[in-house]
Design a protein around this motif. Structure first.
Motif, PDB file in Angstrom:
ATOM      1  N   GLN B  49       0.855  -1.198   0.000  1.00  0.00           N
ATOM      2  CA  GLN B  49       0.000   0.000   0.000  1.00  0.00           C
ATOM      3  C   GLN B  49       0.883   1.237   0.000  1.00  0.00           C
ATOM      4  OE1 GLN B  49      -2.243  -0.269   3.690  1.00  0.00           O
ATOM      5  NE2 GLN B  49      -0.650   0.779   4.812  1.00  0.00           N
ATOM      6  N   GLY B  50       0.297   2.388  -0.327  1.00  0.00           N
ATOM      7  CA  GLY B  50       1.021   3.659  -0.235  1.00  0.00           C
ATOM      8  C   GLY B  50       2.008   3.903  -1.355  1.00  0.00           C
ATOM      9  N   LEU B  53       1.695   7.483  -2.754  1.00  0.00           N
ATOM     10  CA  LEU B  53       2.194   8.467  -1.782  1.00  0.00           C
ATOM     11  C   LEU B  53       3.707   8.519  -1.805  1.00  0.00           C
ATOM     12  CD1 LEU B  53       0.068   7.553   1.362  1.00  0.00           C
ATOM     13  CD2 LEU B  53      -0.235   9.439  -0.213  1.00  0.00           C
ATOM     14  N   GLN B  54       4.304   7.334  -1.782  1.00  0.00           N
ATOM     15  CA  GLN B  54       5.760   7.262  -1.687  1.00  0.00           C
ATOM     16  C   GLN B  54       6.414   7.771  -2.969  1.00  0.00           C
ATOM     17  OE1 GLN B  54       6.996   6.496   1.234  1.00  0.00           O
ATOM     18  NE2 GLN B  54       9.008   7.022   0.437  1.00  0.00           N
ATOM     19  N   ALA B  56       5.136   9.947  -4.964  1.00  0.00           N
ATOM     20  CA  ALA B  56       4.937  11.399  -4.951  1.00  0.00           C
ATOM     21  C   ALA B  56       5.979  12.071  -4.062  1.00  0.00           C
ATOM     22  CB  ALA B  56       3.526  11.738  -4.475  1.00  0.00           C
ATOM     23  N   GLN B  57       6.236  11.453  -2.917  1.00  0.00           N
ATOM     24  CA  GLN B  57       7.224  12.033  -1.998  1.00  0.00           C
ATOM     25  C   GLN B  57       8.623  12.006  -2.643  1.00  0.00           C
ATOM     26  OE1 GLN B  57       7.612  10.049   1.804  1.00  0.00           O
ATOM     27  NE2 GLN B  57       8.544  11.842   2.752  1.00  0.00           N
ATOM     28  N   LYS B  75      -4.729  10.069  -3.614  1.00  0.00           N
ATOM     29  CA  LYS B  75      -3.719  10.338  -2.585  1.00  0.00           C
ATOM     30  C   LYS B  75      -2.459  10.939  -3.195  1.00  0.00           C
ATOM     31  CE  LYS B  75      -5.066   6.973   0.918  1.00  0.00           C
ATOM     32  NZ  LYS B  75      -5.571   5.784   0.193  1.00  0.00           N
ATOM     33  N   PHE B  78      -3.065  14.504  -4.153  1.00  0.00           N
ATOM     34  CA  PHE B  78      -3.093  15.353  -2.956  1.00  0.00           C
ATOM     35  C   PHE B  78      -1.670  15.721  -2.522  1.00  0.00           C
ATOM     36  CE2 PHE B  78      -3.217  15.416   1.804  1.00  0.00           C
ATOM     37  CZ  PHE B  78      -3.949  16.587   1.961  1.00  0.00           C
ATOM     38  N   VAL B  79      -0.780  14.714  -2.506  1.00  0.00           N
ATOM     39  CA  VAL B  79       0.601  14.973  -2.085  1.00  0.00           C
ATOM     40  C   VAL B  79       1.299  15.901  -3.076  1.00  0.00           C
ATOM     41  CG1 VAL B  79       2.868  13.914  -1.699  1.00  0.00           C
ATOM     42  CG2 VAL B  79       0.823  12.821  -0.793  1.00  0.00           C
TER      43      VAL B  79
END
Lengths: 286, 119
Positions: B49-50, B53-54, B56-57, B75, B78-79
Motif C-alpha cells: 500500500q502507499g 504516496l511514496q 509522490a514524496q 492520494k 493530494f501529495v
C-alpha cells in the motif's frame, strides 16, 4: 473452553454452525463472539437486549507542524506509508496507519502525539439468561479489522465456561486474530472444488497455530469424493456432516435455528459439539 | 524547469508509464540543461500500500515543478498538490514526445485526480 468456527471459503455455514452449537452447548453460560466485523450477521439469528455498546478507536499520529523540522524520519520509518513529508509539512493518511506508534517514538523533535480514530463499535446483547452475544461492526471505509476483533474478544468474560467464536472467512490477519487462543477450531467446508481448495488453506493456517481442529462438511450429499480423500490422507477428523436440505436453507433465510426447525438436525449439532469437546480435551491430555 | 516523467525505461525513447505510483522508474528532466537523470522506483512497484504516496514524496524530493504521467489517483494527487507540483496527463507516448508536448503547451494540466485509488 473456546471454540472457533472458521473456514477458508466464505458462505460454507460458519454462522449456521456457530449459532446452533451455542444453543446445544453445555456447560453454560455461553458467549458467542461474532468476529466477522466486516460483515457481522450472528445478530440476525441471536436477538436480544443490548447491554452495552461502545465505540472502539485506534491511535493515529497528530503532528505539531510548528515544531517539525522536516527531517522525514517518521515517513522513512513507517512501513505502511501513512506519513508523507513535503518540506516541513507532514501529511497523515489515517486509513493506512496500523497504529504501531513508531513515528512518535522516532521523531527527534518530539512533535508527534497520538490521537484516537474511531474504527467501529462493539455491542453486547443478552440473548437468553445463559447466552450472550458480543459482536463488532467495522465502520464503513475502515480497513483495520484486527484491532476491532481484538476488542470483541477482550469484551468477553474470560472466566465464563464456554465461548463460541464465529470467525471471518479466509486465512488472513482477521482470521488469525479470531482463532488465536481457541482450544479447538471447527473448520466448515462444502463438497465442492472451491470448498476443498479453501479448506486446505485453512488447515495449513490452523496447523501453524498449533490448535486442534476438526472438519464439518455442510451441504453434504453432493458427489465430491476428493474432499473425503483429502481428509483421509491428511488424517483430519471429520466430526460431522450437515446434509444438503432445502428446509435448512429456508430456516436460515428466516433467521431460524436449524436445531428447532429441521427434524433430526438437533442431534447432528449435539454430536458435533460433543466431538469438538473431545478433540479439545484429548489434545490437552497429550 | 525540472519535469518528472513516469517511465518503464531509462532513456528518452522509452514509453511513458501510465501508472503513477507503481511506475518502475521516473525520469527527472531539466529543460535548462537538456539533461536528465533516471530514478529507480521498483521498491514501490511491489509495495502493499502507499505506492502513490511514496512515489509522490520521492518525486517531490527532486524539486520538480511538474509531473507527466498517465493517470493519477487521489492520494498521490493530494501529495503532489501539497508539494506545489503540477500534474499533466498523457497516454501512449514516449518520454521525449511527452516532454515536447508539454513544452509546446499541448498538455492540459490536471486539476483533480483522474482515477480512483488502486485503479
Amino acid at each position: 473452553m473456546v471454540i472457533a468456527v472458521a473456514s477458508g471459503k466464505g458462505g460454507t455455514g460458519k454462522t449456521t454452525l456457530a449459532v446452533n452449537l451455542a444453543f446445544v452447548a453445555n456447560p453454560r453460560p455461553v458467549q458467542v463472539l461474532d468476529c466477522d466485523v466486516e460483515e457481522p450477521n450472528v445478530h440476525l439469528f441471536l436477538k436480544g437486549q443490548t447491554l452495552e455498546s461502545k465505540t472502539v478507536s485506534v491511535t493515529i499520529p497528530s503532528v505539531d507542524e510548528e515544531k517539525c523540522s522536516g527531517c522525514e524520519e517518521c515517513s522513512n520509518f513507517c512501513q505502511f506509508k501513512a506519513l508523507v513529508v513535503i518540506g516541513k509539512t507532514v501529511l497523515v493518511f489515517p486509513e493506512l496507519c496500523h497504529s504501531c506508534g513508531g513515528c512518535r517514538l522516532i521523531c527527534p523533535e518530539k512533535t508527534i502525539d497520538e490521537v484516537p480514530r474511531p474504527i467501529g463499535k462493539v455491542e453486547t446483547l443478552q440473548v437468553q439468561n445463559d447466552l450472550l452475544l458480543i459482536y463488532g461492526t467495522l465502520s464503513i471505509g475502515v480497513a483495520m479489522a484486527t484491532p476491532l476483533i481484538r476488542e470483541v474478544k477482550n469484551s468477553r468474560d474470560h472466566g465464563a465456561p464456554l465461548t463460541v467464536i464465529d470467525c471471518p472467512p479466509g486465512t488472513s490477519c482477521p482470521v488469525i486474530e479470531s482463532i488465536k487462543g481457541a482450544d479447538v477450531v471447527l473448520l466448515v467446508t462444502e463438497p465442492t472444488p472451491f470448498g476443498l481448495h479453501d479448506l486446505t488453506l485453512a488447515v495449513d493456517t490452523v496447523r501453524v497455530l498449533g490448535i486442534p481442529f476438526g472438519v464439518v462438511i455442510n451441504r453434504a450429499g453432493q458427489n465430491y469424493p476428493s474432499l473425503y480423500e483429502y481428509l483421509e490422507k491428511e488424517k483430519i477428523p471429520l466430526i460431522g456432516e450437515i446434509p444438503l436440505n432445502r428446509a435448512v436453507a429456508q430456516a436460515y433465510a428466516r433467521g431460524d435455528l436449524i436445531i428447532n426447525s429441521v427434524s433430526g438436525y438437533r442431534a447432528k449439532i449435539e454430536e458435533i459439539f460433543s466431538r469438538l469437546i473431545d478433540l479439545a480435551e484429548k489434545s490437552k491430555r497429550v | 524547469m525540472k519535469i518528472a516523467i513516469t517511465t518503464t525505461g531509462k532513456d528518452l525513447n522509452s514509453p511513458l508509464c501510465e501508472r503513477f505510483g507503481r511506475t518502475p522508474f521516473f525520469m527527472v528532466y531539466d529543460t535548462e540543461s537538456d539533461s536528465f537523470e533516471v530514478f529507480d522506483n521498483s521498491v514501490n512497484l511491489n509495495a502493499p500500500q502507499g505506492a502513490g504516496l511514496q512515489t509522490a514524496q520521492n518525486i517531490a524530493r527532486q524539486g520538480v515543478s511538474c509531473v507527466i504521467t498517465g493517470h493519477c489517483g487521489p492520494k498521490a494527487f493530494f501529495v503532489l498538490q501539497k508539494a506545489g507540483i503540477k500534474v499533466f496527463l498523457a497516454q501512449n507516448v514516449t518520454v521525449k514526445d511527452a516532454i515536447a508536448a508539454l513544452k509546446d503547451g499541448k498538455l492540459q494540466e490536471a486539476k483533480a485526480p483522474d482515477v480512483e485509488g488502486h485503479w
